[in-house]
Design a protein around this motif. Structure first.
Motif, PDB file in Angstrom:
ATOM      1  N   THR A  29       0.844  -1.182   0.000  1.00 50.33           N
ATOM      2  CA  THR A  29       0.000   0.000   0.000  1.00 50.33           C
ATOM      3  C   THR A  29       0.884   1.237   0.000  1.00 50.33           C
ATOM      4  N   PRO A  30       0.394   2.343  -0.550  1.00 46.89           N
ATOM      5  CA  PRO A  30       1.194   3.570  -0.552  1.00 46.89           C
ATOM      6  C   PRO A  30       1.499   4.045   0.864  1.00 46.89           C
ATOM      7  N   GLY A  31       2.576   4.794   0.996  1.00 46.47           N
ATOM      8  CA  GLY A  31       2.969   5.339   2.283  1.00 46.47           C
ATOM      9  C   GLY A  31       3.240   6.827   2.186  1.00 46.47           C
ATOM     10  N   MET A  32       3.850   7.385   3.211  1.00 43.17           N
ATOM     11  CA  MET A  32       4.231   8.788   3.293  1.00 43.17           C
ATOM     12  C   MET A  32       3.047   9.726   3.101  1.00 43.17           C
ATOM     13  N   GLY A  33       1.856   9.273   3.471  1.00 41.36           N
ATOM     14  CA  GLY A  33       0.677  10.116   3.365  1.00 41.36           C
ATOM     15  C   GLY A  33       0.104  10.223   1.966  1.00 41.36           C
ATOM     16  N   THR A  34       0.583   9.408   1.048  1.00 41.44           N
ATOM     17  CA  THR A  34       0.170   9.500  -0.350  1.00 41.44           C
ATOM     18  C   THR A  34      -1.337   9.333  -0.526  1.00 41.44           C
ATOM     19  N   THR A  35      -1.954   8.437   0.243  1.00 40.12           N
ATOM     20  CA  THR A  35      -3.399   8.223   0.082  1.00 40.12           C
ATOM     21  C   THR A  35      -4.211   9.399   0.597  1.00 40.12           C
ATOM     22  N   LYS A  36      -3.582  10.297   1.332  1.00 42.17           N
ATOM     23  CA  LYS A  36      -4.251  11.516   1.801  1.00 42.17           C
ATOM     24  C   LYS A  36      -3.870  12.713   0.937  1.00 42.17           C
ATOM     25  N   THR A  37      -2.564  12.880   0.696  1.00 43.84           N
ATOM     26  CA  THR A  37      -2.118  14.090   0.009  1.00 43.84           C
ATOM     27  C   THR A  37      -2.439  14.089  -1.486  1.00 43.84           C
ATOM     28  N   LEU A  38      -2.343  12.948  -2.154  1.00 42.08           N
ATOM     29  CA  LEU A  38      -2.600  12.921  -3.597  1.00 42.08           C
ATOM     30  C   LEU A  38      -4.057  13.275  -3.918  1.00 42.08           C
ATOM     31  N   PRO A  39      -5.052  12.681  -3.248  1.00 40.89           N
ATOM     32  CA  PRO A  39      -6.432  13.117  -3.511  1.00 40.89           C
ATOM     33  C   PRO A  39      -6.667  14.585  -3.134  1.00 40.89           C
ATOM     34  N   ASP A  40      -5.949  15.088  -2.137  1.00 37.43           N
ATOM     35  CA  ASP A  40      -6.075  16.505  -1.786  1.00 37.43           C
ATOM     36  C   ASP A  40      -5.510  17.396  -2.889  1.00 37.43           C
ATOM     37  N   LEU A  41      -4.426  16.963  -3.531  1.00 39.73           N
ATOM     38  CA  LEU A  41      -3.809  17.739  -4.605  1.00 39.73           C
ATOM     39  C   LEU A  41      -4.620  17.677  -5.896  1.00 39.73           C
ATOM     40  N   LEU A  42      -5.197  16.520  -6.152  1.00 42.77           N
ATOM     41  CA  LEU A  42      -5.955  16.288  -7.388  1.00 42.77           C
ATOM     42  C   LEU A  42      -7.415  16.086  -7.018  1.00 42.77           C
ATOM     43  N   THR A  43      -8.043  15.199  -7.706  1.00 43.24           N
ATOM     44  CA  THR A  43      -9.368  14.720  -7.303  1.00 43.24           C
ATOM     45  C   THR A  43      -9.185  13.280  -6.863  1.00 43.24           C
ATOM     46  N   LYS A  44     -10.160  12.752  -6.173  1.00 44.70           N
ATOM     47  CA  LYS A  44     -10.075  11.351  -5.759  1.00 44.70           C
ATOM     48  C   LYS A  44      -9.976  10.442  -6.994  1.00 44.70           C
ATOM     49  N   THR A 105      -3.369  28.054   5.305  1.00 42.99           N
ATOM     50  CA  THR A 105      -4.791  27.890   5.003  1.00 42.99           C
ATOM     51  C   THR A 105      -4.999  26.898   3.866  1.00 42.99           C
ATOM     52  N   LEU A 106      -4.176  27.006   2.824  1.00 37.14           N
ATOM     53  CA  LEU A 106      -4.295  26.084   1.693  1.00 37.14           C
ATOM     54  C   LEU A 106      -4.008  24.643   2.100  1.00 37.14           C
ATOM     55  N   ARG A 107      -3.018  24.476   2.945  1.00 35.15           N
ATOM     56  CA  ARG A 107      -2.622  23.113   3.317  1.00 35.15           C
ATOM     57  C   ARG A 107      -3.734  22.377   4.025  1.00 35.15           C
ATOM     58  N   SER A 108      -4.422  23.034   4.937  1.00 35.75           N
ATOM     59  CA  SER A 108      -5.578  22.383   5.527  1.00 35.75           C
ATOM     60  C   SER A 108      -5.964  22.949   6.877  1.00 35.75           C
ATOM     61  N   SER A 109      -7.136  22.559   7.263  1.00 38.68           N
ATOM     62  CA  SER A 109      -7.634  22.923   8.588  1.00 38.68           C
ATOM     63  C   SER A 109      -7.048  21.960   9.615  1.00 38.68           C
ATOM     64  N   ARG A 110      -7.229  22.252  10.864  1.00 44.79           N
ATOM     65  CA  ARG A 110      -6.730  21.383  11.936  1.00 44.79           C
ATOM     66  C   ARG A 110      -7.329  19.982  11.832  1.00 44.79           C
ATOM     67  N   ASP A 111      -8.614  19.897  11.493  1.00 45.85           N
ATOM     68  CA  ASP A 111      -9.257  18.587  11.344  1.00 45.85           C
ATOM     69  C   ASP A 111      -8.555  17.760  10.264  1.00 45.85           C
ATOM     70  N   GLN A 112      -8.198  18.413   9.165  1.00 47.53           N
ATOM     71  CA  GLN A 112      -7.522  17.692   8.095  1.00 47.53           C
ATOM     72  C   GLN A 112      -6.118  17.272   8.505  1.00 47.53           C
ATOM     73  N   LEU A 113      -5.433  18.107   9.288  1.00 47.62           N
ATOM     74  CA  LEU A 113      -4.109  17.722   9.776  1.00 47.62           C
ATOM     75  C   LEU A 113      -4.215  16.516  10.697  1.00 47.62           C
ATOM     76  N   ASP A 114      -5.223  16.516  11.565  1.00 49.76           N
ATOM     77  CA  ASP A 114      -5.439  15.357  12.431  1.00 49.76           C
ATOM     78  C   ASP A 114      -5.713  14.120  11.585  1.00 49.76           C
ATOM     79  N   ARG A 115      -6.497  14.275  10.545  1.00 51.10           N
ATOM     80  CA  ARG A 115      -6.817  13.153   9.662  1.00 51.10           C
ATOM     81  C   ARG A 115      -5.549  12.629   8.990  1.00 51.10           C
ATOM     82  N   LEU A 116      -4.634  13.534   8.616  1.00 47.22           N
ATOM     83  CA  LEU A 116      -3.386  13.102   7.995  1.00 47.22           C
ATOM     84  C   LEU A 116      -2.610  12.209   8.954  1.00 47.22           C
ATOM     85  N   GLU A 117      -2.576  12.572  10.222  1.00 43.91           N
ATOM     86  CA  GLU A 117      -1.884  11.732  11.204  1.00 43.91           C
ATOM     87  C   GLU A 117      -2.513  10.335  11.260  1.00 43.91           C
ATOM     88  N   GLU A 118      -3.837  10.286  11.211  1.00 43.28           N
ATOM     89  CA  GLU A 118      -4.528   8.986  11.198  1.00 43.28           C
ATOM     90  C   GLU A 118      -4.167   8.190   9.954  1.00 43.28           C
TER      91      GLU A 118
END
Length: 148
Positions: A29-44, A105-118
């Motif tokens: 499976t992808p690592g380094m947050g790829t499953t979170k950051t790539l859909p955030d950069l593009l579309t799902k 602001t562009l990078r994300s809200s606190r909720d999204q940062l918490d989600r990235l950790e998850e």
């Protein structure tokens, strides 16, 4: 490997080949947050296409630019480096307070940062499972034998 989400602005050379080889080639499976950051950069949908390597394995610089993963395709590696330095110099001339605020602001809200950790924790757990599988062991054994 590359963590595409680790930069706010990306530049590449014409001969760049980006490959998300986690699943189809490495069997992990992808690592380094790829499953979170790539859909955030593009579309799902675009992230899914790239991560599943559909329709092809390598992503061309033109497609990277079209998708918005890179802002500029330079002639060669040296030119890409110079272009990246130029972008950084331009950004450095802007008001640093405004720049930091906008990027934060562009990078994300606190909720999204918490989600990235998850996501990072879950990716790590899933990668460990994949690495332990007999299929992955075979793949990495082949890779290792080519390196020796």
């Amino acid at each position: 490997g590359i963590a595409v989400g680790c930069a706010d602005v990306r530049v590449c050379a014409k001969d760049t080949k980006l490959r998300f080889n986690f699943l189809r080639e490495l069997g992990i499976t992808p690592g380094m947050g790829t499953t979170k950051t790539l859909p955030d950069l593009l579309t799902k949908a675009h992230a899914t296409k790239l991560l599943l390597q559909l329709p092809s394995q390598d992503v061309t610089p033109e497609e990277l630019c079209h998708l918005g993963l890179v802002v500029k395709v330079a002639e060669d590696r040296d030119s890409a480096f110079e272009e990246a330095l130029g972008v950084a110099a331009e950004l450095a001339r802007a008001n640093p307070v405004a720049t930091r605020s906008m990027i934060r602001t562009l990078r994300s809200s606190r909720d999204q940062l918490d989600r990235l950790e998850e996501v990072l924790m879950e990716e790590g757990r899933l990668q460990a499972q994949a690495f332990a599988s007999p299929e992955s062991r075979k793949v990495f054994k082949r890779i290792r034998s080519r390196m020796l």
